[in-house]
Motif scaffolding. Sequence first.
Motif, mmCIF file in Angstrom:
data_model
loop_
_atom_site.group_PDB
_atom_site.id
_atom_site.type_symbol
_atom_site.label_atom_id
_atom_site.label_comp_id
_atom_site.label_asym_id
_atom_site.label_seq_id
_atom_site.Cartn_x
_atom_site.Cartn_y
_atom_site.Cartn_z
ATOM 1 N N PHE A 1 0.815 -1.206 0.000
ATOM 2 C CA PHE A 1 0.000 0.000 0.000
ATOM 3 C C PHE A 1 0.859 1.271 0.000
ATOM 4 O O PHE A 1 0.386 2.333 -0.395
ATOM 5 N N CYS A 2 2.105 1.173 0.444
ATOM 6 C CA CYS A 2 2.947 2.368 0.589
ATOM 7 C C CYS A 2 3.124 3.083 -0.743
ATOM 8 O O CYS A 2 2.916 4.297 -0.863
ATOM 9 N N GLY A 3 3.543 2.317 -1.752
ATOM 10 C CA GLY A 3 3.738 2.934 -3.068
ATOM 11 C C GLY A 3 2.432 3.441 -3.654
ATOM 12 O O GLY A 3 2.388 4.528 -4.253
ATOM 13 N N LEU A 4 1.358 2.661 -3.477
ATOM 14 C CA LEU A 4 0.057 3.075 -3.999
ATOM 15 C C LEU A 4 -0.408 4.364 -3.350
ATOM 16 O O LEU A 4 -0.856 5.304 -4.028
ATOM 17 N N PHE A 5 -0.266 4.458 -2.013
ATOM 18 C CA PHE A 5 -0.695 5.669 -1.324
ATOM 19 C C PHE A 5 0.194 6.870 -1.672
ATOM 20 O O PHE A 5 -0.272 8.011 -1.652
ATOM 21 N N ALA A 6 1.455 6.623 -1.977
ATOM 22 C CA ALA A 6 2.345 7.717 -2.390
ATOM 23 C C ALA A 6 1.849 8.339 -3.691
ATOM 24 O O ALA A 6 1.792 9.568 -3.840
ATOM 25 N N ILE A 7 1.464 7.465 -4.637
ATOM 26 C CA ILE A 7 0.936 7.959 -5.908
ATOM 27 C C ILE A 7 -0.388 8.693 -5.692
ATOM 28 O O ILE A 7 -0.617 9.782 -6.238
#
Length: 459
Positions: free
Chosen positions: A417-423
């Motif tokens: 989820f980290c990368g997804l939430f960053a985007i």
Amino acid sequence: MSTETNGAALPKAVARHAQASDLYRAVWRWHFYAGLLILPFMITLSVTGAIYLFKDEVDRFVHAGFMQIDPVATHRLAPSEIIAAALSAQPGRAIKYTDPADDTLSTEVTVQPDSGGRMAVYVNQYTGAVLEARPDRSTFSWTLRYLHSFRYFGATPRMMIEIVGGWSILLVLTGIWLWWPRGRREGVLSVRGPVRRRVFWRDSHAVTGIFTAGFIVFLAVTGMPWSSVWGAKVNEWANGSNFGYPAGLRTEVPMSDEHLDHIAKTSWSLEQARIPQTAAPAPGMTPIGLDAAVDSFTRLGLHRGFSVALPQTATGVYSGSVYPDDLSQQRVVHLDQYSGRPLIDMSYGDYGPLGRWLEFGINTHMGQSFGLLNQILLLLACLGIVFLAVSAAVMWWKRRPSGRLGVPPLPSDRKVFCGLFAILGIGGVIFPLTGASLVVMVLLDWIWQKTRPALAPSV
């Protein structure tokens, strides 16, 4: 040796598969949430937008009784006579005169009664007959426009434009990721199975989505200027502090506190443009009058269908404005009411680069840039969006567990989820209201995860 190599490679392959599966689940989950949040709004926007593409044709059909007239080539009343006829039927103060775009259309006069809201009076400019008196901006197309922009419901609901626009872009990006073939051939550009099977609706949804993705993003971005937060801020960036006019335009004249958007239909770029003032008249000076003002606007080359806002005070001006389908013909001219001298004269070519780009996008969004082709393409896109919403609902209904919402499962490794939430966070910064709604959705998802085990026994 090969056995050892294969033995070492197997856990790595399993790990890669698990990571891919976790990422797929994370993207699918947020694709589901995005659709859950905005698909009802997208259906409303698509249906109202599809009809509004043909606003002129629909208005002339629905309101043919007072919009359509038989032209008389040898006789046409002067603008002042048309206003006198309008005021005889609807007492009040004339504030705007709208020249018909062609000879078969009636003339519209906007009147402010002594009490109540503005009225639109339609007059046959050849006979002087008053054909209709109704509340201003109450025609079918105006009602549809207010519904489409949520302005019909007030200022606060209009914030949904920005939220829906931002989430629809998220919906497209996650949808493309889910559609990506990854070695598959079936269900990518073709549809499998009979209608009763879920795979049919899954493939139909995916194929329709990939063909409409570009249109959805375009409509979302070009619809953003109407949002109450992002749109207002970008309008300021486009025009700077030049009284709401594009930077570089000569505005060295006294300015009133009134805005152009308050007195006449205007382009997005000029919604905050302020109306200039006439210098205080010398003793004995008299206004040139509406007839002379209309003649001046005609000589200056304003496109047919222009509106003239009448001066309401001794320092007011005659403001002529027109926004036809041809962007190059957009123009606003403010005349001194005593000398008839143009105080500000600007057109589409005077907008800054950002303003010109946004106006082109808005014009295309409304189906006006490329004629019938523009209308048909966006009509198909609107129909595609409605089908996406319907097919998503059918898919959800077919896969949902009994008695549950059917939210896609969480990934086993929450780090994906980290990368997804960053985007998502980057998009949230660009579109603030979308970002705020994203935070709310993250909190709701967290609460859902925490409370679901406690509710499980009773389900």
